[in-house]
Design a protein around this motif. Structure first.
Motif, PDB file in Angstrom:
ATOM      1  N   TYR A 153     -40.622 -82.567 -34.151  1.00 26.38           N
ATOM      2  CA  TYR A 153     -41.507 -82.865 -33.024  1.00 26.38           C
ATOM      3  C   TYR A 153     -42.015 -84.298 -33.146  1.00 26.38           C
ATOM      4  CZ  TYR A 153     -45.375 -82.102 -36.328  1.00 26.38           C
ATOM      5  OH  TYR A 153     -46.229 -82.181 -37.401  1.00 26.38           O
ATOM      6  N   TYR A 154     -42.595 -84.793 -32.080  1.00 28.31           N
ATOM      7  CA  TYR A 154     -43.214 -86.124 -32.108  1.00 28.31           C
ATOM      8  C   TYR A 154     -44.529 -86.058 -31.345  1.00 28.31           C
ATOM      9  CZ  TYR A 154     -41.751 -86.988 -27.238  1.00 28.31           C
ATOM     10  OH  TYR A 154     -41.589 -86.921 -25.880  1.00 28.31           O
ATOM     11  N   GLU A 155     -45.360 -87.067 -31.549  1.00 27.55           N
ATOM     12  CA  GLU A 155     -46.666 -87.103 -30.893  1.00 27.55           C
ATOM     13  C   GLU A 155     -46.552 -87.840 -29.569  1.00 27.55           C
ATOM     14  OE1 GLU A 155     -51.296 -88.367 -32.015  1.00 27.55           O
ATOM     15  OE2 GLU A 155     -49.706 -88.415 -33.527  1.00 27.55           O
ATOM     16  N   MET A 156     -46.783 -87.104 -28.489  1.00 25.58           N
ATOM     17  CA  MET A 156     -46.655 -87.681 -27.161  1.00 25.58           C
ATOM     18  C   MET A 156     -47.700 -88.766 -26.937  1.00 25.58           C
ATOM     19  SD  MET A 156     -46.353 -85.521 -23.619  1.00 25.58           S
ATOM     20  CE  MET A 156     -47.759 -84.538 -24.111  1.00 25.58           C
ATOM     21  N   SER A 162     -47.653 -83.017 -20.556  1.00 30.52           N
ATOM     22  CA  SER A 162     -47.276 -81.912 -21.437  1.00 30.52           C
ATOM     23  C   SER A 162     -46.727 -80.720 -20.674  1.00 30.52           C
ATOM     24  CB  SER A 162     -48.489 -81.471 -22.262  1.00 30.52           C
ATOM     25  OG  SER A 162     -49.515 -80.985 -21.420  1.00 30.52           O
ATOM     26  N   THR A 163     -46.945 -80.676 -19.351  1.00 27.99           N
ATOM     27  CA  THR A 163     -46.482 -79.519 -18.574  1.00 27.99           C
ATOM     28  C   THR A 163     -44.974 -79.516 -18.366  1.00 27.99           C
ATOM     29  OG1 THR A 163     -46.850 -80.675 -16.475  1.00 27.99           O
ATOM     30  CG2 THR A 163     -48.691 -79.413 -17.374  1.00 27.99           C
ATOM     31  N   SER A 164     -44.301 -80.599 -18.752  1.00 22.98           N
ATOM     32  CA  SER A 164     -42.850 -80.665 -18.599  1.00 22.98           C
ATOM     33  C   SER A 164     -42.141 -80.629 -19.948  1.00 22.98           C
ATOM     34  CB  SER A 164     -42.453 -81.941 -17.842  1.00 22.98           C
ATOM     35  OG  SER A 164     -42.824 -83.091 -18.586  1.00 22.98           O
ATOM     36  N   ARG A 165     -42.875 -80.333 -21.020  1.00 24.24           N
ATOM     37  CA  ARG A 165     -42.302 -80.371 -22.367  1.00 24.24           C
ATOM     38  C   ARG A 165     -42.546 -79.056 -23.093  1.00 24.24           C
ATOM     39  NH1 ARG A 165     -42.406 -86.009 -23.532  1.00 24.24           N
ATOM     40  NH2 ARG A 165     -42.414 -87.096 -21.546  1.00 24.24           N
ATOM     41  N   GLY A 166     -41.874 -78.933 -24.225  1.00 22.95           N
ATOM     42  CA  GLY A 166     -42.188 -77.857 -25.144  1.00 22.95           C
ATOM     43  C   GLY A 166     -43.243 -78.353 -26.116  1.00 22.95           C
ATOM     44  N   ILE A 167     -44.399 -77.720 -26.151  1.00 22.76           N
ATOM     45  CA  ILE A 167     -45.532 -78.172 -26.958  1.00 22.76           C
ATOM     46  C   ILE A 167     -45.713 -77.233 -28.146  1.00 22.76           C
ATOM     47  CG2 ILE A 167     -47.990 -78.684 -26.969  1.00 22.76           C
ATOM     48  CD1 ILE A 167     -46.354 -80.567 -25.228  1.00 22.76           C
ATOM     49  N   VAL A 168     -45.897 -77.817 -29.331  1.00 21.80           N
ATOM     50  CA  VAL A 168     -46.098 -77.013 -30.531  1.00 21.80           C
ATOM     51  C   VAL A 168     -47.502 -77.237 -31.068  1.00 21.80           C
ATOM     52  CG1 VAL A 168     -43.659 -76.999 -31.155  1.00 21.80           C
ATOM     53  CG2 VAL A 168     -45.145 -78.797 -32.050  1.00 21.80           C
ATOM     54  N   GLU A 169     -48.028 -76.205 -31.721  1.00 25.64           N
ATOM     55  CA  GLU A 169     -49.259 -76.303 -32.486  1.00 25.64           C
ATOM     56  C   GLU A 169     -48.888 -76.056 -33.943  1.00 25.64           C
ATOM     57  OE1 GLU A 169     -51.850 -73.470 -30.695  1.00 25.64           O
ATOM     58  OE2 GLU A 169     -52.253 -74.713 -28.922  1.00 25.64           O
ATOM     59  N   VAL A 170     -49.324 -76.962 -34.838  1.00 26.25           N
ATOM     60  CA  VAL A 170     -48.850 -76.968 -36.216  1.00 26.25           C
ATOM     61  C   VAL A 170     -50.033 -76.850 -37.171  1.00 26.25           C
ATOM     62  CG1 VAL A 170     -47.456 -78.217 -37.921  1.00 26.25           C
ATOM     63  CG2 VAL A 170     -46.975 -78.493 -35.482  1.00 26.25           C
ATOM     64  N   GLU A 182     -43.689 -73.418 -23.934  1.00 28.10           N
ATOM     65  CA  GLU A 182     -42.669 -74.081 -23.124  1.00 28.10           C
ATOM     66  C   GLU A 182     -43.239 -74.447 -21.764  1.00 28.10           C
ATOM     67  OE1 GLU A 182     -38.772 -75.477 -21.903  1.00 28.10           O
ATOM     68  OE2 GLU A 182     -39.990 -75.397 -23.719  1.00 28.10           O
ATOM     69  N   LYS A 183     -43.371 -75.749 -21.508  1.00 25.57           N
ATOM     70  CA  LYS A 183     -43.914 -76.277 -20.259  1.00 25.57           C
ATOM     71  C   LYS A 183     -45.218 -75.553 -19.885  1.00 25.57           C
ATOM     72  CE  LYS A 183     -39.355 -77.581 -18.460  1.00 25.57           C
ATOM     73  NZ  LYS A 183     -38.603 -77.196 -19.674  1.00 25.57           N
ATOM     74  N   PRO A 184     -46.252 -75.684 -20.738  1.00 26.95           N
ATOM     75  CA  PRO A 184     -47.490 -74.923 -20.515  1.00 26.95           C
ATOM     76  C   PRO A 184     -48.277 -75.437 -19.310  1.00 26.95           C
ATOM     77  CG  PRO A 184     -47.791 -76.483 -22.292  1.00 26.95           C
ATOM     78  CD  PRO A 184     -46.332 -76.542 -21.922  1.00 26.95           C
ATOM     79  N   TRP A 185     -49.104 -74.546 -18.753  1.00 24.76           N
ATOM     80  CA  TRP A 185     -50.013 -74.958 -17.688  1.00 24.76           C
ATOM     81  C   TRP A 185     -51.007 -75.966 -18.261  1.00 24.76           C
ATOM     82  CZ3 TRP A 185     -48.924 -73.674 -12.858  1.00 24.76           C
ATOM     83  CH2 TRP A 185     -48.150 -72.535 -12.618  1.00 24.76           C
ATOM     84  N   GLU A 186     -51.467 -76.871 -17.410  1.00 27.34           N
ATOM     85  CA  GLU A 186     -52.429 -77.874 -17.846  1.00 27.34           C
ATOM     86  C   GLU A 186     -53.708 -77.206 -18.348  1.00 27.34           C
ATOM     87  OE1 GLU A 186     -54.476 -82.019 -16.204  1.00 27.34           O
ATOM     88  OE2 GLU A 186     -53.098 -80.866 -14.931  1.00 27.34           O
ATOM     89  N   GLY A 187     -54.185 -77.641 -19.506  1.00 28.66           N
ATOM     90  CA  GLY A 187     -55.388 -77.074 -20.089  1.00 28.66           C
ATOM     91  C   GLY A 187     -55.149 -75.890 -20.993  1.00 28.66           C
ATOM     92  N   THR A 189     -53.373 -75.866 -23.729  1.00 29.23           N
ATOM     93  CA  THR A 189     -53.433 -76.316 -25.118  1.00 29.23           C
ATOM     94  C   THR A 189     -53.865 -77.776 -25.159  1.00 29.23           C
ATOM     95  OG1 THR A 189     -52.159 -76.675 -27.154  1.00 29.23           O
ATOM     96  CG2 THR A 189     -50.982 -76.929 -25.076  1.00 29.23           C
ATOM     97  N   SER A 190     -54.544 -78.152 -26.234  1.00 30.45           N
ATOM     98  CA  SER A 190     -54.949 -79.548 -26.406  1.00 30.45           C
ATOM     99  C   SER A 190     -53.937 -80.324 -27.238  1.00 30.45           C
ATOM    100  CB  SER A 190     -56.324 -79.623 -27.091  1.00 30.45           C
ATOM    101  OG  SER A 190     -56.273 -79.000 -28.369  1.00 30.45           O
TER     102      SER A 190
END
Length: 652
Positions: A153-156, A162-170, A182-187, A189-190
């Motif tokens: 992963y990388y830091e956007m 973020s709504t067009s990407r796969g976002i991870v929490e680590v 996967e492409k989460p709704w806005e708000g 995740t931070s």
């Protein structure tokens, strides 16, 4: 390990826009060209970069490429010209976007038709990357060290969508991926940590791919949906490794987006390739509590602009550490010169500090899941911090070098938070070079300014570092500093006190607790601007230190400087391990006379100019210029002007 490059995208949007909008015919030659074979950074095809990255025989037994029927001929020609085995190109039979299989199905096809039974590294070949040289060996080592799968992963960047990407929490401690969205709704995740199609999958996990395909619709056969399912339902242990660089997927994008990202990454790479990176770290004076920082105590310290260490990094073909002409001498005029210089300067300059910092930096990144790009640099340093007088000259060099390395490899405070950075600098000195040191110097040089530090045992054990609080520097009284020209008799300051403390000697335990109490009182005095009380506390600090460290240990030079300061009614204490004293003179009229007395005693005397990183009028030009350029501040707010103004006040 097997490497599989996925290049089965159709790129119809880009092709359509070229046909419709390219009235100049500038891009018409790209019509029909697969997205992966478009020009990338430096003019090379995007796939050329990925093939160069993975074409390391000692890392992979085989490499495969999965494409579609529509573009198969393009990749066959590319393979012939680039020494890629044509028989390792797998055709998924797709001719349109509507009948494409999806990334998971493409990978499963390669595994099934070639009967693969090895660990897999899978990479999307249609990604533009800002930095062009990955250390895949480092990625594989990290993967092998973890009991599960690996997601890169990388830091956007700030402002990214973020709504067009796969976002991870680590999890920062275990590096386990705790959530995949996967492409989460806005708000929702931070997190701004973005997954890319760059994974390592264990051979035991390969059946999960087939299970996923059987249970999902064709439209859901993306890796994002696969990871979202197996991670969020706790079906697999998946870990994350960060690549500190920018990525952009050039799949279904238009011509303008492709050109925008290509230009942006190319420009960044050109700018970063030639620009020197320079940072300074400043000397520090311990105002209260030292040396209890090494004994779970409390301290207050301040960075000063008078003395600094500066490190410069420039990109180069090989990694070079340049010796300092004065601090790392290898040539001498005579044997007598060698004797004199070695007696005064010692045998060890700053070069070992640079080398140990680089070694520890690479080790830290490997351990903490940060994959560095393969690029070399030249490091050099300069410093005017006097040696062996307890002003934290060694840690200043390490601190400045670490800032350069972080900038060069695009690491942020999220990768190395300030408390962790202070621990890192200490470990360079203690673990690598066996230098006896406490945490105070590193903390104040990382935070900068006036810092209150609590190193209590409970805090250190529970969170791995103390509580560090930056304090207001406005309206500070006039501090001064004096140090010995020849500090050879400064004494072995720490002597056997640590052994006595570890063995639980009541006197030492009580003294260290009293240091902490004095520090808390000094914090209140600084807040209330009660300089008389602060001066009393500084004197108490020295006498308390003297009670547990013998006069023989403190050394005649230190005792002489303390006695000389007291003749002029100034509060005085040792700011570090010895060789210098810091004082607070509440009668400025005596400063000139006191300076002369110290100079006649063979000491160097100077009025302290605090380094306040938050003061807008005196902020260092190093922090204003890109990448910490080393140009000295000029004009009415420069250090020279400030010093001259201070001198005028003293003479008045």
């Amino acid at each position: 390990m097997i490497c599989i490059l996925l290049v089965a995208g159709h790129g119809t949007l880009l092709e359509a826009e070229i046909k419709q909008n390219d009235g100049t015919d500038l891009y018409r030659h790209l019509i029909g060209v697969p997205v992966t074979l478009l020009p990338g950074i430096g003019g090379k095809k995007i796939l050329d970069f990925w093939w160069k990255t993975v074409n390391v025989r000692q890392l992979f037994t085989e490499a495969y490429l999965v494409t579609n029927a529509d573009k198969y001929k393009h990749f066959e020609r590319w393979a012939t010209a680039n020494d890629f085995p044509v028989e390792n190109i797998i055709n998924n039979g797709s001719t349109t976007v509507e009948d494409c299989l999806g990334d998971v199905a493409d990978l499963e096809l390669a595994i099934r038709c070639r009967k693969l039974q090895d660990d897999i590294m899978v990479i999307a070949g249609n990604m533009l990357c800002e930095d062009q040289n990955f250390d895949l060996a480092q990625v594989i080592r990290f993967f092998r060290s973890k009991p599960g799968e690996l997601i890169i992963y990388y830091e956007m960047e700030e402002g990214g969508n973020s709504t067009s990407r796969g976002i991870v929490e680590v999890c920062p401690d275990s590096h386990r991926i705790t959530s995949f969205l996967e492409k989460p709704w806005e708000g929702l995740t931070s997190s701004c940590l973005t997954s890319v199609v760059f994974y390592c999958i264990r051979k035991e996990t390969l059946p999960f791919l087939s299970d996923h395909l059987r249970q999902t619709e064709t439209t859901d056969r993306s890796f994002g949906r696969f990871w979202e399912r197996v991670i969020n339902q706790n079906q697999l242990d998946v870990f994350g490794m960060k690549l500190p660089t920018g990525f952009q997927l050039i799949g279904q994008v238009g011509l303008s987006d492709y050109m925008k990202w290509l230009t942006r990454f190319s420009t960044k790479q050109q700018d970063n390739s030639s620009r020197p990176i320079t940072f300074r770290s400043f000397a520090r004076v311990g105002l209260m509590g030292n040396p209890s920082d090494g004994f779970n105590g409390k301290t207050i310290a301040m960075t000063i602009k008078n003395f600094w260490a500066e490190v410069t990094l420039v990109k180069s073909q090989t990694l070079v550490l340049l010796p300092h002409p004065l601090n790392d001498p290898t040539e001498f005029g005579s044997l007598q010169d060698l004797f004199s210089i070695s007696r005064k300067e010692g045998y060890l300059g700053g070069l070992r500090l640079l080398q140990a910092t680089c070694k520890k930096f690479y080790q830290f990144c490997c351990k903490h899941g940060i994959a560095l790009t393969k690029k070399n640099f030249t490091l050099k340093y300069d410093t005017n911090i006097p040696r062996q007088v307890g002003l934290a000259g060694s840690s200043a060099i390490v601190s400045a070098a670490l800032k350069c390395l972080m900038t060069f490899f695009h690491l942020t405070d999220n990768d190395l938070p300030k408390p962790v950075r202070a621990n890192f600098i200490l470990s360079v000195e203690t673990d690598e070079l066996f230098i006896t040191a406490g945490l105070q110097d590193r903390v104040v040089q990382v935070y900068e300014g006036l810092v209150y530090m609590d190193f209590s045992k409970k805090l250190m054990e529970e969170q791995g570092y103390g509580n560090y609080i930056s304090m207001d520097m406005c309206g500070l009284p006039q501090f001064w500093l004096a140090y010995m020209s020849d500090p050879s008799d400064s004494g072995r300051i720490h002597n056997n006190v640590r052994q006595r403390w570890l063995s639980g000697e009541p006197l030492v335990i009580e003294v260290m607790e009293t240091f902490a109490q004095l520090t808390d009182q000094a914090r209140v005095a600084l807040k209330d601007r009660d300089w008389n009380h602060l001066a009393q506390l500084m004197d108490q600090n020295f006498e308390l230190r003297r009670s547990v460290y013998s006069d023989e240990c403190l050394g005649p030079g230190n005792l002489m400087m303390v006695a000389l300061a007291k003749q002029f009614g100034s509060a005085v204490k040792l700011p570090g391990s010895g060789g210098s004293v810091v004082g607070l003179c509440l009668n400025p009229g005596k400063l000139v006379e006191m300076r002369q007395a110290f100079q006649e005693a063979g000491c160097v005397f100077c009025v302290i100019t605090p380094y306040n990183p938050s003061a807008s009028t005196v902020i260092s030009q190093l922090e204003l210029l890109p990448h910490g350029s080393s140009q000295a501040p000029q004009g009415q707010h420069g250090p020279l002007a400030e010093y001259q103004k201070m001198e005028m006040q003293i003479h008045k």
